[in-house]
Scaffold this motif. Structure first.
Motif, PDB file in Angstrom:
ATOM      1  N   VAL A  21       0.849  -1.199   0.000  1.00 18.21           N
ATOM      2  CA  VAL A  21       0.000   0.000   0.000  1.00 18.21           C
ATOM      3  C   VAL A  21       0.886   1.251   0.000  1.00 18.21           C
ATOM      4  O   VAL A  21       0.650   2.202  -0.749  1.00 18.21           O
ATOM      5  CB  VAL A  21      -0.944   0.025   1.226  1.00 18.21           C
ATOM      6  N   GLY A  22       1.921   1.236   0.840  1.00 19.28           N
ATOM      7  CA  GLY A  22       2.843   2.368   0.912  1.00 19.28           C
ATOM      8  C   GLY A  22       3.578   2.584  -0.390  1.00 19.28           C
ATOM      9  O   GLY A  22       3.760   3.729  -0.848  1.00 19.28           O
ATOM     10  N   LEU A  23       4.020   1.486  -1.022  1.00 15.30           N
ATOM     11  CA  LEU A  23       4.719   1.598  -2.304  1.00 15.30           C
ATOM     12  C   LEU A  23       3.819   2.229  -3.366  1.00 15.30           C
ATOM     13  O   LEU A  23       4.266   3.047  -4.172  1.00 15.30           O
ATOM     14  CB  LEU A  23       5.192   0.218  -2.773  1.00 15.30           C
ATOM     15  N   GLU A  24       2.554   1.856  -3.371  1.00 15.19           N
ATOM     16  CA  GLU A  24       1.624   2.394  -4.367  1.00 15.19           C
ATOM     17  C   GLU A  24       1.308   3.865  -4.112  1.00 15.19           C
ATOM     18  O   GLU A  24       1.126   4.643  -5.056  1.00 15.19           O
ATOM     19  CB  GLU A  24       0.342   1.556  -4.398  1.00 15.19           C
ATOM     20  N   ILE A  25       1.240   4.248  -2.846  1.00 11.63           N
ATOM     21  CA  ILE A  25       1.041   5.672  -2.532  1.00 11.63           C
ATOM     22  C   ILE A  25       2.208   6.490  -3.081  1.00 11.63           C
ATOM     23  O   ILE A  25       2.011   7.526  -3.722  1.00 11.63           O
ATOM     24  CB  ILE A  25       0.894   5.886  -1.009  1.00 11.63           C
ATOM     25  N   LEU A  26       3.429   6.019  -2.867  1.00  9.16           N
ATOM     26  CA  LEU A  26       4.610   6.733  -3.359  1.00  9.16           C
ATOM     27  C   LEU A  26       4.636   6.777  -4.885  1.00  9.16           C
ATOM     28  O   LEU A  26       5.043   7.775  -5.484  1.00  9.16           O
ATOM     29  CB  LEU A  26       5.880   6.058  -2.847  1.00  9.16           C
ATOM     30  N   ARG A  27       4.207   5.710  -5.506  1.00  7.97           N
ATOM     31  CA  ARG A  27       4.183   5.672  -6.978  1.00  7.97           C
ATOM     32  C   ARG A  27       3.168   6.676  -7.537  1.00  7.97           C
ATOM     33  O   ARG A  27       3.433   7.379  -8.508  1.00  7.97           O
ATOM     34  CB  ARG A  27       3.823   4.259  -7.448  1.00  7.97           C
ATOM     35  N   ASP A  28       1.996   6.720  -6.909  1.00  8.89           N
ATOM     36  CA  ASP A  28       0.916   7.565  -7.425  1.00  8.89           C
ATOM     37  C   ASP A  28       1.040   9.022  -6.990  1.00  8.89           C
ATOM     38  O   ASP A  28       0.551   9.921  -7.674  1.00  8.89           O
ATOM     39  CB  ASP A  28      -0.445   7.025  -6.970  1.00  8.89           C
ATOM     40  N   LEU A  29       1.656   9.268  -5.829  1.00  3.74           N
ATOM     41  CA  LEU A  29       1.745  10.619  -5.281  1.00  3.74           C
ATOM     42  C   LEU A  29       3.125  10.818  -4.632  1.00  3.74           C
ATOM     43  O   LEU A  29       3.254  10.824  -3.409  1.00  3.74           O
ATOM     44  CB  LEU A  29       0.630  10.829  -4.245  1.00  3.74           C
ATOM     45  N   PRO A  30       4.161  10.980  -5.452  1.00  2.00           N
ATOM     46  CA  PRO A  30       5.532  11.059  -4.914  1.00  2.00           C
ATOM     47  C   PRO A  30       5.739  12.200  -3.927  1.00  2.00           C
ATOM     48  O   PRO A  30       6.623  12.112  -3.065  1.00  2.00           O
ATOM     49  CB  PRO A  30       6.391  11.270  -6.171  1.00  2.00           C
ATOM     50  N   GLU A  31       4.922  13.262  -4.019  1.00  4.63           N
ATOM     51  CA  GLU A  31       5.098  14.425  -3.152  1.00  4.63           C
ATOM     52  C   GLU A  31       4.269  14.333  -1.870  1.00  4.63           C
ATOM     53  O   GLU A  31       4.067  15.334  -1.182  1.00  4.63           O
ATOM     54  CB  GLU A  31       4.722  15.711  -3.907  1.00  4.63           C
ATOM     55  N   VAL A  32       3.776  13.143  -1.553  1.00  6.33           N
ATOM     56  CA  VAL A  32       2.931  12.988  -0.364  1.00  6.33           C
ATOM     57  C   VAL A  32       3.660  13.489   0.879  1.00  6.33           C
ATOM     58  O   VAL A  32       4.861  13.279   1.046  1.00  6.33           O
ATOM     59  CB  VAL A  32       2.488  11.515  -0.194  1.00  6.33           C
ATOM     60  N   ASN A  33       2.888  14.162   1.749  1.00  2.64           N
ATOM     61  CA  ASN A  33       3.456  14.741   2.962  1.00  2.64           C
ATOM     62  C   ASN A  33       3.033  13.975   4.214  1.00  2.64           C
ATOM     63  O   ASN A  33       3.823  13.732   5.109  1.00  2.64           O
ATOM     64  CB  ASN A  33       3.026  16.206   3.078  1.00  2.64           C
ATOM     65  N   THR A  34       1.737  13.593   4.261  1.00  3.81           N
ATOM     66  CA  THR A  34       1.179  12.937   5.445  1.00  3.81           C
ATOM     67  C   THR A  34       0.274  11.787   5.011  1.00  3.81           C
ATOM     68  O   THR A  34      -0.539  11.943   4.096  1.00  3.81           O
ATOM     69  CB  THR A  34       0.356  13.940   6.281  1.00  3.81           C
ATOM     70  N   VAL A  35       0.403  10.643   5.679  1.00  6.63           N
ATOM     71  CA  VAL A  35      -0.473   9.498   5.427  1.00  6.63           C
ATOM     72  C   VAL A  35      -1.135   9.110   6.744  1.00  6.63           C
ATOM     73  O   VAL A  35      -0.456   8.915   7.761  1.00  6.63           O
ATOM     74  CB  VAL A  35       0.309   8.302   4.842  1.00  6.63           C
ATOM     75  N   VAL A  36      -2.462   9.025   6.730  1.00  3.89           N
ATOM     76  CA  VAL A  36      -3.245   8.737   7.932  1.00  3.89           C
ATOM     77  C   VAL A  36      -3.824   7.329   7.800  1.00  3.89           C
ATOM     78  O   VAL A  36      -4.508   7.025   6.818  1.00  3.89           O
ATOM     79  CB  VAL A  36      -4.371   9.776   8.125  1.00  3.89           C
ATOM     80  N   VAL A  37      -3.561   6.477   8.795  1.00  2.00           N
ATOM     81  CA  VAL A  37      -3.819   5.045   8.666  1.00  2.00           C
ATOM     82  C   VAL A  37      -4.536   4.493   9.901  1.00  2.00           C
ATOM     83  O   VAL A  37      -4.111   4.752  11.032  1.00  2.00           O
ATOM     84  CB  VAL A  37      -2.490   4.265   8.508  1.00  2.00           C
ATOM     85  N   PRO A  38      -5.594   3.699   9.718  1.00  2.00           N
ATOM     86  CA  PRO A  38      -6.213   3.026  10.867  1.00  2.00           C
ATOM     87  C   PRO A  38      -5.247   2.023  11.503  1.00  2.00           C
ATOM     88  O   PRO A  38      -4.412   1.433  10.817  1.00  2.00           O
ATOM     89  CB  PRO A  38      -7.403   2.290  10.251  1.00  2.00           C
ATOM     90  N   ILE A  39      -5.370   1.831  12.814  1.00  9.73           N
ATOM     91  CA  ILE A  39      -4.545   0.831  13.521  1.00  9.73           C
ATOM     92  C   ILE A  39      -5.449  -0.150  14.266  1.00  9.73           C
ATOM     93  O   ILE A  39      -6.324   0.251  15.031  1.00  9.73           O
ATOM     94  CB  ILE A  39      -3.609   1.485  14.558  1.00  9.73           C
TER      95      ILE A  39
END
Length: 257
Positions: free
Chosen positions: A107-125
């Motif tokens: 999931v993290g790899l795909e976020i970086l691929r689709d949005l390389p400039e991402v600043n914050t990722v909010v994730v359920p735990i």
């Protein structure tokens, strides 16, 4: 699916052919059931007795045997380990396993691929498998990305454990976000969250319900409580998002109407 499939794919063929067993409140259950069907092996899924019918039906739909046992995930997990011994099955952990964590990390790899400039990722735990894998992928690629975890107030085991400095079991879990209702974080996931996650925030039941409704009304998405906590944290101003691009991970749609 990601963690369950990765774990089953890495099993030696002779072990895999025996079949698998797991415990889950619904999402991991369907992942294991579907992955098992791809490898044409039997799967037994133990779910808490009060699991919504939609989750039970979906899991059976992938060809798995569903066993209802216990009041929560932890009790269901205990019975799953009993069945592992009794039937000589391979146990597939829901979160506390390196191959499960690695699978979720895609999931993290795909976020970086689709949005390389991402600043914050909010994730359920819940138990921490998803956020551990995702945070490793993000932080090892770009340490400046902020990873914020979200738990329900009624199931704040990781939040309390991080503040305690060691995994801590809470006495009771009570939340509509049943997919993240875990009494104690994993032994593997806890130090990973400790190392890679910047902060954990808590959301109330009414805030979770408000986020579920917002997803329906504004995005036309049916999201379960466990998946909606990320939006709840954002809507309630519990995550600082003034700078940069923000991604909310929405991790489930198994909700009982």
């Amino acid at each position: 699916l990601r963690g369950a499939y990765n774990k089953i794919a890495h099993l030696p063929p002779d072990r895999r052919s025996r079949g698998v067993v797991t415990a889950s409140a619904g999402n991991h259950a369907q992942g294991v059931a579907y992955a098992a069907s791809l490898f044409s092996i039997p799967a037994v899924i133990v779910m808490p007795e009060r699991t919504p019918l939609i989750k039970i039906s979906a899991t059976k739909g992938y060809g798995a045997e569903v066993v209802l046992r216990g009041a929560n995930y932890d009790e269901a997990c205990g019975h799953a380990r009993h069945l592992m011994e009794e039937r000589d099955l391979v146990f597939i952990p829901a979160f506390d396993d390196e191959e499960v964590i690695a699978g979720q990390g895609t999931v993290g790899l795909e976020i970086l691929r689709d949005l390389p400039e991402v600043n914050t990722v909010v994730v359920p735990i819940g138990g921490g498998g998803l956020i551990s894998g995702l945070a490793i992928a993000l932080k090892e690629a770009n340490p400046r990305v902020r990873v914020i975890g979200v738990e329900a107030v009624g199931a704040a085991s990781m939040y309390r454990s991080i503040r305690n400095g060691a995994p801590k079991e809470i006495e009771m879990v009570k939340t509509i976000a049943d997919g993240i209702a875990i009494k104690k974080p994993g032994k593997i996931t806890f130090p990973l969250v400790q190392r890679y996650v910047d902060d954990i925030v808590l959301v109330e039941e009414e805030e979770i319900a408000g986020a579920v409704l917002a997803f329906m009304e504004k995005e036309k998405l049916l999201v379960e409580g466990a998946g909606a906590v990320s939006l709840a944290a954002l809507m309630e101003g519990k995550v600082d998002v003034r700078d940069g691009q923000v991604v909310l991970v929405v991790s489930g749609g198994n909700i009982d109407v």
